[in-house]
Structure formats: structure tokens, C-alpha cells
Design an enzyme around this catalytic site. Sequence first.
Site, PDB file in Angstrom:
ATOM      1  CE  LYS A 195      40.751  59.769  38.539  1.00 37.70           C
ATOM      2  NZ  LYS A 195      41.521  60.128  39.751  1.00 37.70           N
ATOM      3  CB  SER A 249      35.787  50.685  45.577  1.00 42.87           C
ATOM      4  OG  SER A 249      35.171  51.765  44.911  1.00 42.87           O
ATOM      5  CB  THR A 250      32.603  46.560  44.402  1.00 52.21           C
ATOM      6  OG1 THR A 250      33.607  45.545  44.435  1.00 52.21           O
ATOM      7  CG2 THR A 250      31.332  45.993  43.794  1.00 52.21           C
ATOM      8  N   GLY A 253      33.225  50.911  40.539  1.00 52.17           N
ATOM      9  CA  GLY A 253      33.155  50.060  39.347  1.00 52.17           C
ATOM     10  C   GLY A 253      31.744  49.991  38.771  1.00 52.17           C
ATOM     11  CD  GLU A 270      40.976  43.056  36.899  1.00 52.23           C
ATOM     12  OE1 GLU A 270      40.940  42.348  37.928  1.00 52.23           O
ATOM     13  OE2 GLU A 270      40.868  42.603  35.764  1.00 52.23           O
ATOM     14  CB  CYS A 305      42.761  44.145  45.136  1.00 59.29           C
ATOM     15  SG  CYS A 305      44.066  43.539  44.077  1.00 59.29           S
ATOM     16  CD  GLU A 403      38.156  45.896  49.132  1.00 57.76           C
ATOM     17  OE1 GLU A 403      37.476  46.780  48.598  1.00 57.76           O
ATOM     18  OE2 GLU A 403      39.092  45.312  48.556  1.00 57.76           O
TER      19      GLU A 403
HETATM   20  P1  NDP Z   1      38.040  53.960  44.309  1.00 58.21           P
HETATM   21  O1  NDP Z   1      37.029  53.139  43.606  1.00 58.21           O
HETATM   22  O2  NDP Z   1      37.587  54.944  45.297  1.00 58.21           O
HETATM   23  O3  NDP Z   1      38.914  54.766  43.247  1.00 58.21           O
HETATM   24  C1  NDP Z   1      39.610  54.152  42.197  1.00 58.21           C
HETATM   25  C2  NDP Z   1      39.873  55.170  41.111  1.00 58.21           C
HETATM   26  O4  NDP Z   1      38.626  55.572  40.548  1.00 58.21           O
HETATM   27  C3  NDP Z   1      40.534  56.449  41.604  1.00 58.21           C
HETATM   28  O5  NDP Z   1      41.406  56.955  40.616  1.00 58.21           O
HETATM   29  C4  NDP Z   1      39.347  57.359  41.792  1.00 58.21           C
HETATM   30  O6  NDP Z   1      39.698  58.712  41.752  1.00 58.21           O
HETATM   31  C5  NDP Z   1      38.502  56.972  40.597  1.00 58.21           C
HETATM   32  N1  NDP Z   1      37.089  57.308  40.692  1.00 58.21           N
HETATM   33  C6  NDP Z   1      36.322  57.466  41.812  1.00 58.21           C
HETATM   34  N2  NDP Z   1      35.051  57.758  41.465  1.00 58.21           N
HETATM   35  C7  NDP Z   1      34.999  57.787  40.103  1.00 58.21           C
HETATM   36  C8  NDP Z   1      33.964  58.033  39.152  1.00 58.21           C
HETATM   37  N3  NDP Z   1      32.716  58.310  39.522  1.00 58.21           N
HETATM   38  N4  NDP Z   1      34.271  57.983  37.847  1.00 58.21           N
HETATM   39  C9  NDP Z   1      35.516  57.687  37.442  1.00 58.21           C
HETATM   40  N5  NDP Z   1      36.557  57.458  38.291  1.00 58.21           N
HETATM   41  C10 NDP Z   1      36.289  57.492  39.617  1.00 58.21           C
HETATM   42  O7  NDP Z   1      39.070  52.928  44.934  1.00 58.21           O
HETATM   43  P2  NDP Z   1      40.349  53.238  45.835  1.00 58.21           P
HETATM   44  O8  NDP Z   1      41.237  54.220  45.132  1.00 58.21           O
HETATM   45  O9  NDP Z   1      39.908  53.540  47.209  1.00 58.21           O
HETATM   46  O10 NDP Z   1      41.126  51.840  45.778  1.00 58.21           O
HETATM   47  C11 NDP Z   1      40.854  50.796  46.607  1.00 58.21           C
HETATM   48  C12 NDP Z   1      39.959  49.778  45.912  1.00 58.21           C
HETATM   49  O11 NDP Z   1      40.616  49.259  44.753  1.00 58.21           O
HETATM   50  C13 NDP Z   1      39.680  48.580  46.783  1.00 58.21           C
HETATM   51  O12 NDP Z   1      38.318  48.246  46.690  1.00 58.21           O
HETATM   52  C14 NDP Z   1      40.530  47.473  46.151  1.00 58.21           C
HETATM   53  O13 NDP Z   1      40.067  46.183  46.395  1.00 58.21           O
HETATM   54  C15 NDP Z   1      40.475  47.838  44.715  1.00 58.21           C
HETATM   55  N6  NDP Z   1      41.574  47.209  43.984  1.00 58.21           N
HETATM   56  C16 NDP Z   1      41.296  46.150  43.148  1.00 58.21           C
HETATM   57  C17 NDP Z   1      42.326  45.481  42.492  1.00 58.21           C
HETATM   58  C18 NDP Z   1      42.043  44.336  41.557  1.00 58.21           C
HETATM   59  O14 NDP Z   1      42.935  43.955  40.787  1.00 58.21           O
HETATM   60  N7  NDP Z   1      40.855  43.754  41.577  1.00 58.21           N
HETATM   61  C19 NDP Z   1      43.738  45.868  42.687  1.00 58.21           C
HETATM   62  C20 NDP Z   1      43.905  46.990  43.587  1.00 58.21           C
HETATM   63  C21 NDP Z   1      42.852  47.617  44.207  1.00 58.21           C
HETATM   64  P3  NDP Z   1      40.062  59.534  43.104  1.00 58.21           P
HETATM   65  O15 NDP Z   1      40.702  58.570  44.051  1.00 58.21           O
HETATM   66  O16 NDP Z   1      41.012  60.550  42.623  1.00 58.21           O
HETATM   67  O17 NDP Z   1      38.769  60.087  43.584  1.00 58.21           O
END
Ligand code: NDP
Length: 499
Positions: A195, A249-250, A253, A270, A305, A403
Amino acid sequence: MSNITARLTRFLAKRNHQHFINGAYQDSYGEKQIAVINPATEVEIGKIPLGNKEDVDAAVRAAKLAFHHNSDWRKMSPDDRGKILYRFSELISDHSESLAQMVTIENGKLIKDALSSDAGGAAKTFRYYAGWTTKIEGETLDISQPQKGGRQNFAFTKREPIGVVAAIVPWNFPISIAAWKIAPALAAGCTVVLKPSEETPLSALLLAEIAMEAGLPPGVLNIVTGDGRTTGACLTAHKDVKKITFTGSTYTGKIIGKTAMENVTGVSLELGGKSPAIVFNDAHDLDFAANGVAAGIFRNQGQVCVAGSRVYIQKKVYDKVLTDISHAAQKMKISHGFDESAQLGPLVSKGHLQKVCNYINSGIEEGAELITGGTENPLDKGYFLKPTIFSALDNEKSIISEEIFGPVLVAVPFDDMEDALRLANDSQFGLAATVWTKDISKAMTMVNRLEAGVVYVNSPVRSDPGLPLGGYKQSGIGRELGKVGIYNYTTLKSVNIVY
Ligand code: NDP
């Protein structure tokens, strides 16, 4: 804008995109759609279906069938599986222009970054894991179980593919982070339902087309588009998913971690970061360090990230290094991603730009000194922001504890190594850190005592398929990439043969 490839022109002409299930694009069971916006022009470039429960069921069913029966993916010889993954990596390289252009259009990032980090990064990751299919090993174990009648034990472990994998990825590196999950999962013999983020789903759908050309059997890779709350939540809660691999995001997560525990589904997370860069008085070359710190935060508009979003600078060189970083920031050319001279593109979306601006405003309200940048949009349209730098005296500000995920850096001075360690480790996150010094003993002490999953000395953090990535503390659970990355998708079976 550079010339859009014929392949991408044809792909984008579709406008109303579909899920990718069982080797073909398929209509959604639902009616709802989500618009995908080009963040440089604010123009809609297409629509994707908002995947519902029936769509997710169809994708997981296809992945389950492909795992157990249809394609014999997991029964295929490791060499044959490796050949398909290698062919996939070659085709990603052949079509890197189309893929990179797609990433730039939907994410906004600079085309050179999309070529190197996204298309290039995905090709490299598939190439790396193509080589791992033939190297998944168990162990033989000399156990001490007593056996009657002179019988003996022959005990060993074998690694088996875990099953259907749900991969949830963010928008900042849409296809390379997807590759970090798809490549090792497929190499291990698993099948995948991906997804992508609703902000950047099209590059993943284009990648699926290329996967089919590489000979990936139907059902081995499926993509359901939609948002997190609906589509992502249905996928992570699905009982036939055996492993969830999440980057984001945390906050999200934690939600996914709870869902995984309810079903006792394997999970790796992650998550976010607030990574420190620490510049000592004795850094090799202070200009080099300042440019490295600037590159570490402003690359990809700070939407990385492992971005070094806090810089701690030793007092004696604080003014010089901060001035140099500020000059580097002020010189950056801000333009759309297809402008080859651009150094900073737009942020991914209007909502994200607003979130970053809110942090800048709270930094000002909390009394941090704004050195350069601010919330004003430097261009007429698009979600642009100037690189922004604050100076503060301590860690007591939300801009330094939370962050931001944008081009915003906060600088704080420190006295000595103990002070630097205190400040750097004073964070809920622990993803990455960089240290700038020419003293190897100091560098190694920092390496040993920093609470971070990745530490780079005298360089901004970069990713490599061979180097595991993951975080301490609230930055995640587990590691991906490298050898450990493939074990995320295997489960261990212990066997004892008494003979
Ligand atoms: P989000 O946590 O908002 O979203 C990440 C993914 O999760 C998206 O596909 C999102 O869908 C999906 N999602 C959101 N809510 C749910 C849920 N309840 N159940 C299942 N899936 C869900 O993060 P961002 O997209 O804003 O990305 C930025 C974040 O990612 C930052 O915190 C960054 O630090 C982290 N990151 C970490 C990395 C690492 O290796 N540690 C690497 C890169 C980024 P949708 O967007 O379609 O709503």
C-alpha cells in the site's frame, strides 16, 4: 519540464488508475477516488481508487494463492527466483527515466534525486537481494538430547518464507522504500501486497508494470491504493497477512504495532527521527562539515527519515559553522524538480507544508532565533519553502524535540564531548547521527555512546542496500536492508532427526 518519456505519457493518460492485483490492473469494488496532485504546480495528475475491504481481500487472496499454489514462487529454485529479481533490477534501470519522472511529478523532488535515490536506489536494492536468494541458510546444531540404543541426533534449522507480506510505505522515497521491502520479501520466497502513500501511489503502479515485464508471476506482487485509515488499516488487520513491514511516522507505527499484536502478526517498524549532527572544534575542514550538515538536512527538502535536523556545534566554532551553513542554505536555488539547476523543490503536499510552517511559527513563538528562512513561499505557486535555520541554547523547544520532516534545522552550541552526548541522546528518537571530527578516539567514543541505529562520521547519512537501517527508541523495531533485512521475511524451523 524535461520531455516526459513515451512510456510515462501513456501511463499518465489513463487518469483514472486502478489497483494492481494478480498480475493485472483491476477496478476497485468501491466508487471512491483520491486525487493525486503535482506539488510543484498544484495541478491534479490523476485519480486512484480508495481501496476498501473487498479490494484488500482480493489482493491478499491473490498473494496467498501465489504463495501456496498458483506460481510456486516459493518452490521455484532460488537461482530462478534470483534471475527474475535481477531482470527486474535491470528493467528498473532501463526505465529509470520514466520512473524518476513519475516520482518528481507526484512527489516534487529534484529529478536528479529521483534518478539516483528512487529509480537508482530501487534498481540497486533488487540487484542486491537477487544475489541473496541463493544464500538463505540455516545451521546444524550439536544438541545434547539423550537417545536410547546408540541412536544419535541430527539437528538443524531451516529458514522458510513467512507468507503474505503487507508492506506500507511513506511518500518521501516512494519506490526505493517500497523496494527495501518488496525485494527481500520476494527473495525470501514471500508474496507481497503493497500500500503506497496516497500522496505518491503512481510510481508504485508504474513499477508493477515493469515487474510483470520482468516475469514476476501473477499475484506475487499486488498493489492496493488508498489512504492509511481505510486501506492501510484493512490490510494490516487482515488475518492472512503473516508479516507487516511498515515505514512511516512513529504515530502510525504505534497503531500498526497494536493491530499486529492483536493478530500476532510479525511486524517491523521503521519510524521517525530527529537525528543530531555533532560538529567538534577539530572537524577536518569546517567548510566541509558545514556543507555536509546542510546536505544532511536540506536534501529532499528535509523529508528524509535520517535527516540531521538538530546540529550541535562546539562553542569555539559555533558562529563560523552556523554562518557557513546559513550561507549554504541561502544560496540554494528553489525551483520545481525538473529545473536541472534547482537545489530545493517543493514539499510533498499542501497539508505537509502547513504542518512544517506551524513548526516554524512555534519555534519563533518559543523564542528560538530565526537565522534564515521562514514561512513565506518563495515562488508564486507550489508548496515551496525556504531552507530555514534556527539557533537555540538548549533542547527545550518543540522544534528540537519533535520531527518536523521539512527543511528546518535547529543549531545549539555545546561545551565538550559529554555535553554533546547529553544533548544528542536527549530525544525520544534514535534513528541516526553524524559526527564531524578528525580525532578517531573521539569519533569512536561517540559511535559507542550515541543512542542511534546508524552513525556516520564525517559524512551525511546515506542509504545502501548492504547496510542495515533502523532505529533505537521510538524510531522503530527491527532493521531492514543488509543480511538482516532478508531474515525479516523468513521464519525459523528447528528439526531434529534421530537416527
Ligand atoms: P505516515 O505514518 O503518515 O504514513 C506512512 C504510511 O502509512 C502511508 O502509506 C500511510 O497512508 C499509511 N498509514 C497511515 N495511517 C495508517 C493506518 N492507521 N494503518 C495503516 N497504514 C496507515 O508517514 P508519512 O507518509 O507522513 O511519512 C513520513 C514519516 O515516515 C516520517 O515520520 C519519517 O521519519 C518516516 N520515515 C521513516 C524511515 C525509516 O527508515 N525509519 C524512512 C522514511 C520515512 P496514507 O499516506 O495514504 O494515509
